[in-house]
Design an enzyme around this catalytic site. Structure first.
Site, PDB file in Angstrom:
ATOM      1  N   LYS A  83       0.064   4.983 -10.096  1.00 14.83           N
ATOM      2  CA  LYS A  83       1.016   4.964  -9.103  1.00 14.83           C
ATOM      3  C   LYS A  83       2.032   3.808  -9.187  1.00 14.83           C
ATOM      4  CE  LYS A  83      -2.484   4.787  -5.216  1.00 14.83           C
ATOM      5  NZ  LYS A  83      -2.826   4.776  -3.895  1.00 14.83           N
ATOM      6  N   TYR A  99      -0.101  12.099   1.879  1.00 13.22           N
ATOM      7  CA  TYR A  99      -0.937  11.611   3.247  1.00 13.22           C
ATOM      8  C   TYR A  99      -0.488  11.821   4.491  1.00 13.22           C
ATOM      9  CZ  TYR A  99      -1.856   8.294  -1.357  1.00 13.22           C
ATOM     10  OH  TYR A  99      -2.260   7.624  -2.141  1.00 13.22           O
ATOM     11  N   PHE A 114      -0.276   1.853   8.446  1.00 14.45           N
ATOM     12  CA  PHE A 114      -0.203   0.753   7.352  1.00 14.45           C
ATOM     13  C   PHE A 114       0.840   2.810   6.286  1.00 14.45           C
ATOM     14  CE2 PHE A 114      -4.953   2.443   6.756  1.00 14.45           C
ATOM     15  CZ  PHE A 114      -4.058   4.013   6.046  1.00 14.45           C
ATOM     16  N   ARG A 131     -13.312   8.652  -9.191  1.00 11.98           N
ATOM     17  CA  ARG A 131     -13.670   8.277  -7.243  1.00 11.98           C
ATOM     18  C   ARG A 131     -14.335   6.729  -8.850  1.00 11.98           C
ATOM     19  NH1 ARG A 131      -9.929   8.228  -3.501  1.00 11.98           N
ATOM     20  NH2 ARG A 131     -12.263   7.008  -2.198  1.00 11.98           N
ATOM     21  N   THR A 173     -11.379   1.532  -3.436  1.00 12.56           N
ATOM     22  CA  THR A 173      -9.603   1.238  -2.160  1.00 12.56           C
ATOM     23  C   THR A 173      -8.878   0.052  -2.548  1.00 12.56           C
ATOM     24  OG1 THR A 173     -10.066   3.243  -0.547  1.00 12.56           O
ATOM     25  CG2 THR A 173      -8.189   1.645  -0.737  1.00 12.56           C
ATOM     26  N   ARG A 228      -9.254  -0.281 -10.830  1.00 10.80           N
ATOM     27  CA  ARG A 228      -8.379  -0.507  -9.731  1.00 10.80           C
ATOM     28  C   ARG A 228      -9.016  -2.257 -10.164  1.00 10.80           C
ATOM     29  NH1 ARG A 228      -8.923   3.991  -5.091  1.00 10.80           N
ATOM     30  NH2 ARG A 228      -6.493   4.205  -4.771  1.00 10.80           N
ATOM     31  N   ASN A 275      -2.685  -0.041  -5.297  1.00  9.45           N
ATOM     32  CA  ASN A 275      -4.446  -0.342  -5.766  1.00  9.45           C
ATOM     33  C   ASN A 275      -3.641   0.503  -6.967  1.00  9.45           C
ATOM     34  OD1 ASN A 275      -3.630   1.983  -4.383  1.00  9.45           O
ATOM     35  ND2 ASN A 275      -5.868   1.456  -3.705  1.00  9.45           N
ATOM     36  N   HIS A 284      -4.497   7.013  -7.339  1.00  9.19           N
ATOM     37  CA  HIS A 284      -5.509   7.621  -6.712  1.00  9.19           C
ATOM     38  C   HIS A 284      -6.646   8.171  -7.395  1.00  9.19           C
ATOM     39  CE1 HIS A 284      -5.335  10.911  -4.001  1.00  9.19           C
ATOM     40  NE2 HIS A 284      -5.280  11.603  -4.523  1.00  9.19           N
ATOM     41  N   GLU A 335      -3.939  19.174  -4.068  1.00  6.39           N
ATOM     42  CA  GLU A 335      -3.091  18.277  -4.599  1.00  6.39           C
ATOM     43  C   GLU A 335      -2.711  18.434  -5.690  1.00  6.39           C
ATOM     44  OE1 GLU A 335      -5.380  14.302  -2.243  1.00  6.39           O
ATOM     45  OE2 GLU A 335      -5.460  14.721  -4.187  1.00  6.39           O
TER      46      GLU A 335
HETATM   47  P1  ATP Z   1      -6.349   6.703  -2.800  1.00  3.61           P
HETATM   48  O1  ATP Z   1      -6.104   8.052  -1.106  1.00  3.61           O
HETATM   49  O2  ATP Z   1      -4.683   6.365  -3.071  1.00  3.61           O
HETATM   50  O3  ATP Z   1      -7.454   7.499  -4.084  1.00  3.61           O
HETATM   51  P2  ATP Z   1      -8.195   5.646  -1.195  1.00  3.61           P
HETATM   52  O4  ATP Z   1      -8.769   7.016  -1.268  1.00  3.61           O
HETATM   53  O5  ATP Z   1      -9.348   5.039  -1.958  1.00  3.61           O
HETATM   54  O6  ATP Z   1      -6.838   5.513  -2.202  1.00  3.61           O
HETATM   55  P3  ATP Z   1      -6.860   5.657   1.215  1.00  3.61           P
HETATM   56  O7  ATP Z   1      -8.119   5.647   2.815  1.00  3.61           O
HETATM   57  O8  ATP Z   1      -7.505   6.997   1.387  1.00  3.61           O
HETATM   58  O9  ATP Z   1      -7.900   5.115   0.367  1.00  3.61           O
HETATM   59  O10 ATP Z   1      -5.849   5.340   1.623  1.00  3.61           O
HETATM   60  C1  ATP Z   1      -4.752   5.933   1.356  1.00  3.61           C
HETATM   61  C2  ATP Z   1      -4.091   4.752   0.472  1.00  3.61           C
HETATM   62  O11 ATP Z   1      -3.444   3.868   1.708  1.00  3.61           O
HETATM   63  C3  ATP Z   1      -4.615   3.829  -0.467  1.00  3.61           C
HETATM   64  O12 ATP Z   1      -5.078   4.195  -1.600  1.00  3.61           O
HETATM   65  C4  ATP Z   1      -3.798   2.426   0.045  1.00  3.61           C
HETATM   66  O13 ATP Z   1      -2.802   2.524  -1.047  1.00  3.61           O
HETATM   67  C5  ATP Z   1      -3.467   2.263   0.945  1.00  3.61           C
HETATM   68  N1  ATP Z   1      -4.156   1.792   2.343  1.00  3.61           N
HETATM   69  C6  ATP Z   1      -5.313   1.980   2.767  1.00  3.61           C
HETATM   70  N2  ATP Z   1      -5.853   1.751   3.362  1.00  3.61           N
HETATM   71  C7  ATP Z   1      -5.106   0.564   4.211  1.00  3.61           C
HETATM   72  C8  ATP Z   1      -4.869  -1.444   4.725  1.00  3.61           C
HETATM   73  N3  ATP Z   1      -5.781  -1.850   5.079  1.00  3.61           N
HETATM   74  N4  ATP Z   1      -3.638  -1.807   4.224  1.00  3.61           N
HETATM   75  C9  ATP Z   1      -2.602  -1.040   3.534  1.00  3.61           C
HETATM   76  N5  ATP Z   1      -2.258  -0.171   2.531  1.00  3.61           N
HETATM   77  C10 ATP Z   1      -3.758   1.062   3.089  1.00  3.61           C
HETATM   78 MG    MG Z   2      -7.847   8.595   0.034  1.00  6.17          MG
END
Ligand code: ATP
Ligand code: MG
Length: 143
Positions: free
Chosen positions: A10, A50, A58, A86, A92, A103, A113, A116, A127
């Site tokens: 990212k 997304y 968010f 993962r 996350t 992370r 973070n 992805h 994707e």
């Molecule tokens: P990713 O999809 O990026 O791999 P993830 O699967 O661990 O991450 P998701 O729940 O899919 O988490 O959320 C997508 C992204 O949105 C997160 O990686 C983070 O960058 C952002 N995000 C998620 N939850 C929050 C939150 N509560 N506040 C701010 N940003 C958030």
């Molecule tokens: Mg995700």
């Protein structure tokens, strides 16, 4: 079980010059890089990527962050790729990520973070197709 997943380094990690270190962690964990590029997402592209989160509070911040600079999408291959990746990246929120995960090592916050990882085989296929043409995947890595 599929053997493919999509990673994105990212914009926060690209800005911090961590591309090399993160790819090293990924390949040391047994993943093969099938395709890689550096690209700056548009608002439409990041919002589409997304889309599942579009009703979340968010979402706008997430799109702003993902378009704030270049990122590095990477198509990866390994047995059990989605789950293993993962595990390699950790939770996350880096504060809750296990020691040694990408992370935990490189991310600053739940929003920024570093990486992805796809969350299912079905999404991995969608994707990978979001970032790479079939031609790019085949030309770079025919086997
Ligand atoms: P990713 O999809 O990026 O791999 P993830 O699967 O661990 O991450 P998701 O729940 O899919 O988490 O959320 C997508 C992204 O949105 C997160 O990686 C983070 O960058 C952002 N995000 C998620 N939850 C929050 C939150 N509560 N506040 C701010 N940003 C958030
Ligand atoms: Mg995700």
């Amino acid at each position: 079980m599929s053997n493919k997943t999509l990673a994105i380094i990212k914009p926060d990690a690209v800005k911090k010059n961590l591309v090399g270190q993160i790819i090293t962690k990924i390949t040391e964990a047994g993943f093969k890089v099938k395709a890689v590029k550096m690209t700056k997402l548009t608002v439409d592209s990041a919002g589409g990527f997304y889309e599942v989160h579009k009703e979340r509070p968010f979402f706008n911040d997430l799109v702003e962050f993902m378009t704030s600079g270049p990122c590095v999408p990477i198509a990866l291959e390994k047995e059990n790729a989605v789950a293993d990746f993962r595990k390699l990246i950790g939770a996350t929120d880096p504060a809750q990520a296990d020691e040694g995960t990408i992370r935990k090592l490189f991310a600053d916050s739940k929003a920024e973070n570093a990486v992805h990882g796809s969350d299912s085989d079905e999404n991995a296929a969608i994707e990978i197709a979001h970032f790479f043409t079939r031609k790019e995947l085949l030309e770079n890595y025919p086997n």
